[in-house]
Design a protein around this motif. Sequence first.
Motif, PDB file in Angstrom:
ATOM      1  N   THR A   1       0.829  -1.205   0.000  1.00  0.00           N
ATOM      2  CA  THR A   1       0.000   0.000   0.000  1.00  0.00           C
ATOM      3  C   THR A   1       0.864   1.255   0.000  1.00  0.00           C
ATOM      4  O   THR A   1       0.615   2.189  -0.765  1.00  0.00           O
ATOM      5  N   LEU A   2       1.887   1.271   0.851  1.00  0.00           N
ATOM      6  CA  LEU A   2       2.760   2.441   0.918  1.00  0.00           C
ATOM      7  C   LEU A   2       3.539   2.644  -0.379  1.00  0.00           C
ATOM      8  O   LEU A   2       3.778   3.782  -0.789  1.00  0.00           O
ATOM      9  N   ILE A   3       3.922   1.556  -1.023  1.00  0.00           N
ATOM     10  CA  ILE A   3       4.630   1.676  -2.305  1.00  0.00           C
ATOM     11  C   ILE A   3       3.702   2.301  -3.344  1.00  0.00           C
ATOM     12  O   ILE A   3       4.120   3.160  -4.126  1.00  0.00           O
ATOM     13  N   LYS A   4       2.436   1.896  -3.346  1.00  0.00           N
ATOM     14  CA  LYS A   4       1.485   2.483  -4.290  1.00  0.00           C
ATOM     15  C   LYS A   4       1.302   3.972  -4.029  1.00  0.00           C
ATOM     16  O   LYS A   4       1.261   4.772  -4.967  1.00  0.00           O
ATOM     17  N   VAL A   5       1.218   4.360  -2.755  1.00  0.00           N
ATOM     18  CA  VAL A   5       1.088   5.770  -2.394  1.00  0.00           C
ATOM     19  C   VAL A   5       2.345   6.528  -2.832  1.00  0.00           C
ATOM     20  O   VAL A   5       2.263   7.637  -3.379  1.00  0.00           O
ATOM     21  N   PHE A   6       3.510   5.924  -2.594  1.00  0.00           N
ATOM     22  CA  PHE A   6       4.778   6.537  -2.978  1.00  0.00           C
ATOM     23  C   PHE A   6       4.831   6.779  -4.483  1.00  0.00           C
ATOM     24  O   PHE A   6       5.191   7.876  -4.944  1.00  0.00           O
ATOM     25  N   LEU A   7       4.454   5.782  -5.265  1.00  0.00           N
ATOM     26  CA  LEU A   7       4.516   5.913  -6.728  1.00  0.00           C
ATOM     27  C   LEU A   7       3.523   6.955  -7.235  1.00  0.00           C
ATOM     28  O   LEU A   7       3.833   7.718  -8.161  1.00  0.00           O
TER      29      LEU A   7
ATOM     30  N   LYS B   1      14.046  -1.701  -1.541  1.00  0.00           N
ATOM     31  CA  LYS B   1      14.545  -0.375  -1.179  1.00  0.00           C
ATOM     32  C   LYS B   1      15.344   0.239  -2.319  1.00  0.00           C
ATOM     33  O   LYS B   1      15.230   1.428  -2.609  1.00  0.00           O
ATOM     34  N   SER B   2      16.141  -0.577  -2.991  1.00  0.00           N
ATOM     35  CA  SER B   2      16.946  -0.084  -4.101  1.00  0.00           C
ATOM     36  C   SER B   2      16.070   0.379  -5.263  1.00  0.00           C
ATOM     37  O   SER B   2      16.328   1.427  -5.873  1.00  0.00           O
ATOM     38  N   GLN B   3      15.035  -0.377  -5.558  1.00  0.00           N
ATOM     39  CA  GLN B   3      14.125   0.006  -6.637  1.00  0.00           C
ATOM     40  C   GLN B   3      13.441   1.330  -6.325  1.00  0.00           C
ATOM     41  O   GLN B   3      13.327   2.204  -7.190  1.00  0.00           O
ATOM     42  N   LEU B   4      12.999   1.496  -5.094  1.00  0.00           N
ATOM     43  CA  LEU B   4      12.301   2.721  -4.720  1.00  0.00           C
ATOM     44  C   LEU B   4      13.223   3.937  -4.799  1.00  0.00           C
ATOM     45  O   LEU B   4      12.834   4.993  -5.284  1.00  0.00           O
TER      46      LEU B   4
ATOM     47  N   GLU C   1       9.453  16.744  -0.573  1.00  0.00           N
ATOM     48  CA  GLU C   1       9.524  16.426   0.854  1.00  0.00           C
ATOM     49  C   GLU C   1       8.503  15.350   1.222  1.00  0.00           C
ATOM     50  O   GLU C   1       8.800  14.444   2.004  1.00  0.00           O
ATOM     51  N   LYS C   2       7.317  15.462   0.640  1.00  0.00           N
ATOM     52  CA  LYS C   2       6.267  14.479   0.912  1.00  0.00           C
ATOM     53  C   LYS C   2       6.691  13.094   0.426  1.00  0.00           C
ATOM     54  O   LYS C   2       6.524  12.094   1.141  1.00  0.00           O
ATOM     55  N   VAL C   3       7.264  13.043  -0.775  1.00  0.00           N
ATOM     56  CA  VAL C   3       7.717  11.772  -1.335  1.00  0.00           C
ATOM     57  C   VAL C   3       8.834  11.179  -0.473  1.00  0.00           C
ATOM     58  O   VAL C   3       8.843   9.968  -0.203  1.00  0.00           O
ATOM     59  N   GLN C   4       9.762  12.007  -0.025  1.00  0.00           N
ATOM     60  CA  GLN C   4      10.867  11.511   0.800  1.00  0.00           C
ATOM     61  C   GLN C   4      10.368  11.015   2.163  1.00  0.00           C
ATOM     62  O   GLN C   4      10.895  10.034   2.696  1.00  0.00           O
ATOM     63  N   LYS C   5       9.357  11.664   2.690  1.00  0.00           N
ATOM     64  CA  LYS C   5       8.778  11.228   3.962  1.00  0.00           C
ATOM     65  C   LYS C   5       8.120   9.851   3.805  1.00  0.00           C
ATOM     66  O   LYS C   5       8.296   8.970   4.654  1.00  0.00           O
ATOM     67  N   ILE C   6       7.384   9.675   2.719  1.00  0.00           N
ATOM     68  CA  ILE C   6       6.751   8.379   2.461  1.00  0.00           C
ATOM     69  C   ILE C   6       7.821   7.316   2.244  1.00  0.00           C
ATOM     70  O   ILE C   6       7.701   6.192   2.739  1.00  0.00           O
ATOM     71  N   LEU C   7       8.879   7.678   1.527  1.00  0.00           N
ATOM     72  CA  LEU C   7       9.963   6.727   1.271  1.00  0.00           C
ATOM     73  C   LEU C   7      10.608   6.268   2.573  1.00  0.00           C
ATOM     74  O   LEU C   7      10.878   5.071   2.739  1.00  0.00           O
TER      75      LEU C   7
ATOM     76  N   SER D   1       9.203   6.093   5.485  1.00  0.00           N
ATOM     77  CA  SER D   1       8.280   5.202   6.192  1.00  0.00           C
ATOM     78  C   SER D   1       8.226   3.826   5.537  1.00  0.00           C
ATOM     79  O   SER D   1       8.113   2.803   6.238  1.00  0.00           O
ATOM     80  N   VAL D   2       8.347   3.777   4.209  1.00  0.00           N
ATOM     81  CA  VAL D   2       8.407   2.482   3.522  1.00  0.00           C
ATOM     82  C   VAL D   2       9.675   1.743   3.923  1.00  0.00           C
ATOM     83  O   VAL D   2       9.639   0.546   4.227  1.00  0.00           O
ATOM     84  N   TYR D   3      10.794   2.465   3.941  1.00  0.00           N
ATOM     85  CA  TYR D   3      12.059   1.864   4.370  1.00  0.00           C
ATOM     86  C   TYR D   3      11.936   1.279   5.771  1.00  0.00           C
ATOM     87  O   TYR D   3      12.391   0.165   6.044  1.00  0.00           O
ATOM     88  N   SER D   4      11.331   2.052   6.659  1.00  0.00           N
ATOM     89  CA  SER D   4      11.183   1.609   8.042  1.00  0.00           C
ATOM     90  C   SER D   4      10.371   0.323   8.121  1.00  0.00           C
ATOM     91  O   SER D   4      10.757  -0.633   8.815  1.00  0.00           O
ATOM     92  N   LEU D   5       9.257   0.281   7.405  1.00  0.00           N
ATOM     93  CA  LEU D   5       8.396  -0.897   7.438  1.00  0.00           C
ATOM     94  C   LEU D   5       9.091  -2.104   6.811  1.00  0.00           C
ATOM     95  O   LEU D   5       8.977  -3.224   7.319  1.00  0.00           O
ATOM     96  N   ILE D   6       9.826  -1.881   5.728  1.00  0.00           N
ATOM     97  CA  ILE D   6      10.552  -2.980   5.092  1.00  0.00           C
ATOM     98  C   ILE D   6      11.622  -3.517   6.039  1.00  0.00           C
ATOM     99  O   ILE D   6      11.793  -4.736   6.178  1.00  0.00           O
ATOM    100  N   ASP D   7      12.339  -2.615   6.712  1.00  0.00           N
ATOM    101  CA  ASP D   7      13.383  -3.057   7.635  1.00  0.00           C
ATOM    102  C   ASP D   7      12.809  -3.829   8.819  1.00  0.00           C
ATOM    103  O   ASP D   7      13.373  -4.841   9.242  1.00  0.00           O
ATOM    104  N   LYS D   8      11.691  -3.349   9.341  1.00  0.00           N
ATOM    105  CA  LYS D   8      11.055  -4.062  10.454  1.00  0.00           C
ATOM    106  C   LYS D   8      10.573  -5.445  10.005  1.00  0.00           C
ATOM    107  O   LYS D   8      10.709  -6.422  10.740  1.00  0.00           O
ATOM    108  N   GLY D   9      10.013  -5.511   8.806  1.00  0.00           N
ATOM    109  CA  GLY D   9       9.576  -6.798   8.276  1.00  0.00           C
ATOM    110  C   GLY D   9      10.732  -7.737   8.035  1.00  0.00           C
ATOM    111  O   GLY D   9      10.642  -8.940   8.269  1.00  0.00           O
TER     112      GLY D   9
END
Length: 94
Positions: free
Chosen positions: A30-36, A83-86, A52-58, A60-68
């Motif tokens: 979901t976050l990747i779709k919002v980011f794109l 993460k590299s693709q994003l 700034e908005k895009v970087q903030k979403i990025l 948060s995606v990084y954080s969730l991916i790392d936690k997962g």
Amino acid sequence: MANNKSAEKRIEITKRNRLQNRFYKSSVKTLIKVFLKDLESYKLSQDLKDKEKVQKILSSVYSLIDKGSKKSVFHKNTAARKKSQLSGYLKSAE
């Protein structure tokens, strides 16, 4: 149906892990779709606020991916690839 106590416990643990995995995977998607989507609007506008908005979403995606990845929802190479693709998408937009 479980025949002993340890089998019942394994069923409960499997259920818990399945829900946790589903939460992380669906949240990341979901976050990747919002980011794109926001990245497309940034490409068109080239506005600093959008960036700034895009970087903030990025982040948060990084954080969730790392936690997962830490909880073995994602393999470490899969997490690194996502993460590299994003980050590549963001670089191409600049």
